[in-house]
Write a protein that holds these residues in place. Structure first.
Motif, PDB file in Angstrom:
ATOM      1  N   UNK A   1      -7.359  -4.429 -13.024  1.00  0.00           N
ATOM      2  CA  UNK A   1      -8.034  -3.653 -12.109  1.00  0.00           C
ATOM      3  C   UNK A   1      -7.032  -2.332 -11.803  1.00  0.00           C
ATOM      4  N   UNK A   2      -7.570  -1.289 -11.615  1.00  0.00           N
ATOM      5  CA  UNK A   2      -6.862   0.008 -11.187  1.00  0.00           C
ATOM      6  C   UNK A   2      -6.699   0.117  -9.635  1.00  0.00           C
ATOM      7  N   UNK A   3      -7.491  -0.669  -9.033  1.00  0.00           N
ATOM      8  CA  UNK A   3      -7.495  -0.741  -7.690  1.00  0.00           C
ATOM      9  C   UNK A   3      -6.144  -1.207  -7.017  1.00  0.00           C
ATOM     10  N   UNK A   4      -5.520  -0.526  -6.106  1.00  0.00           N
ATOM     11  CA  UNK A   4      -4.386  -0.932  -5.553  1.00  0.00           C
ATOM     12  C   UNK A   4      -4.579  -1.484  -4.163  1.00  0.00           C
ATOM     13  N   UNK A   5      -4.230  -2.545  -3.794  1.00  0.00           N
ATOM     14  CA  UNK A   5      -4.501  -3.233  -2.389  1.00  0.00           C
ATOM     15  C   UNK A   5      -3.142  -2.772  -1.678  1.00  0.00           C
ATOM     16  N   UNK A   6      -3.318  -2.239  -0.661  1.00  0.00           N
ATOM     17  CA  UNK A   6      -1.962  -1.987   0.125  1.00  0.00           C
ATOM     18  C   UNK A   6      -1.821  -3.283   1.093  1.00  0.00           C
ATOM     19  N   UNK A   7      -0.816  -3.832   1.091  1.00  0.00           N
ATOM     20  CA  UNK A   7      -0.402  -4.795   2.027  1.00  0.00           C
ATOM     21  C   UNK A   7       0.286  -4.154   3.259  1.00  0.00           C
ATOM     22  N   UNK A   8      -0.166  -4.520   4.149  1.00  0.00           N
ATOM     23  CA  UNK A   8       0.499  -3.909   5.627  1.00  0.00           C
ATOM     24  C   UNK A   8       1.100  -5.116   6.096  1.00  0.00           C
ATOM     25  N   UNK A   9       2.235  -4.625   6.692  1.00  0.00           N
ATOM     26  CA  UNK A   9       3.183  -5.487   7.364  1.00  0.00           C
ATOM     27  C   UNK A   9       2.518  -6.349   8.571  1.00  0.00           C
ATOM     28  N   UNK A  10       3.083  -7.469   8.959  1.00  0.00           N
ATOM     29  CA  UNK A  10       2.408  -8.432   9.928  1.00  0.00           C
ATOM     30  C   UNK A  10       2.297  -7.566  11.206  1.00  0.00           C
ATOM     31  N   UNK A  11       3.127  -6.677  11.330  1.00  0.00           N
ATOM     32  CA  UNK A  11       3.034  -6.255  12.802  1.00  0.00           C
ATOM     33  C   UNK A  11       2.161  -4.760  13.037  1.00  0.00           C
ATOM     34  N   UNK A  12       1.704  -4.189  12.015  1.00  0.00           N
ATOM     35  CA  UNK A  12       0.890  -3.100  11.667  1.00  0.00           C
ATOM     36  C   UNK A  12      -0.202  -2.952  12.872  1.00  0.00           C
ATOM     37  N   UNK A  13      -0.867  -3.982  13.083  1.00  0.00           N
ATOM     38  CA  UNK A  13      -1.979  -3.734  13.905  1.00  0.00           C
ATOM     39  C   UNK A  13      -1.989  -4.510  15.125  1.00  0.00           C
ATOM     40  N   UNK A  14      -0.885  -4.333  15.716  1.00  0.00           N
ATOM     41  CA  UNK A  14      -0.840  -5.071  17.103  1.00  0.00           C
ATOM     42  C   UNK A  14      -0.930  -4.209  18.165  1.00  0.00           C
ATOM     43  N   UNK A  15      -0.755  -3.129  18.196  1.00  0.00           N
ATOM     44  CA  UNK A  15      -1.102  -2.180  19.445  1.00  0.00           C
ATOM     45  C   UNK A  15      -0.082  -2.302  20.323  1.00  0.00           C
ATOM     46  N   UNK A  16      -0.473  -1.948  21.441  1.00  0.00           N
ATOM     47  CA  UNK A  16       0.693  -1.682  22.547  1.00  0.00           C
ATOM     48  C   UNK A  16       0.726  -3.023  23.389  1.00  0.00           C
ATOM     49  N   UNK A  17      -0.280  -3.648  23.291  1.00  0.00           N
ATOM     50  CA  UNK A  17      -0.104  -4.780  24.233  1.00  0.00           C
ATOM     51  C   UNK A  17       0.692  -6.015  23.336  1.00  0.00           C
ATOM     52  N   UNK A  18       0.346  -5.857  21.955  1.00  0.00           N
ATOM     53  CA  UNK A  18       1.216  -6.765  20.955  1.00  0.00           C
ATOM     54  C   UNK A  18       2.664  -6.246  21.113  1.00  0.00           C
ATOM     55  N   UNK A  19       2.857  -4.967  21.263  1.00  0.00           N
ATOM     56  CA  UNK A  19       4.365  -4.600  21.155  1.00  0.00           C
ATOM     57  C   UNK A  19       5.050  -5.110  22.588  1.00  0.00           C
ATOM     58  N   UNK A  20       4.338  -4.950  23.707  1.00  0.00           N
ATOM     59  CA  UNK A  20       5.003  -5.424  24.753  1.00  0.00           C
ATOM     60  C   UNK A  20       5.104  -7.247  24.662  1.00  0.00           C
ATOM     61  N   UNK A  21       4.398  -7.679  24.186  1.00  0.00           N
ATOM     62  CA  UNK A  21       4.611  -9.160  23.768  1.00  0.00           C
ATOM     63  C   UNK A  21       5.775  -9.301  22.833  1.00  0.00           C
ATOM     64  N   UNK A  22       5.858  -8.531  21.846  1.00  0.00           N
ATOM     65  CA  UNK A  22       7.023  -8.709  21.128  1.00  0.00           C
ATOM     66  C   UNK A  22       8.497  -8.385  21.899  1.00  0.00           C
TER      67      UNK A  22
END
Length: 99
Positions: free
Chosen positions: A9-30
């Motif tokens: 398949x010519x489709x590329x599936x981009x793999x995001x890092x585990x922390x990509x969708x954390x947002x502000x509160x996720x960052x504070x938790x980290x």
């Protein structure tokens, strides 16, 4: 090896890092979790590695990722706020020009 039985398949599936969708509160938790890990290693509580530098290194990585995610989230908010301010200023300028 041949690729006869493999479907390509010519489709590329981009793999995001585990922390990509954390947002502000996720960052504070980290950041808080990394700080607690540093305290844990400092007090040499159960589960602390034999070599303390390894524990500090791991905790520092968690804090650093939290800081990067928080900075990215805050920059995104500032850009959104600045774009909204520019639109409001343009609308006010148009209203004065029509008068």
């Amino acid at each position: 090896m041949t690729d006869k039985g493999v479907e390509r398949s010519d489709e590329r599936h981009e793999v995001e890092p585990w922390w990509a969708g954390l947002g502000t509160w996720g960052a504070v938790a980290l950041i808080v979790f990394g700080g607690l890990a540093i305290i844990w290693v400092s007090l040499r509580l159960p589960g602390t590695p034999e070599e303390l530098a390894t524990g500090y290194y791991g905790a520092a990585k968690v804090v650093a990722i939290g800081l990067v995610v928080a900075g990215g989230a805050l920059l995104g908010r500032l850009r959104t706020r600045a774009a909204g301010t520019e639109e409001t200023a343009e609308e006010a300028g148009r209203a004065k020009a029509m008068e």
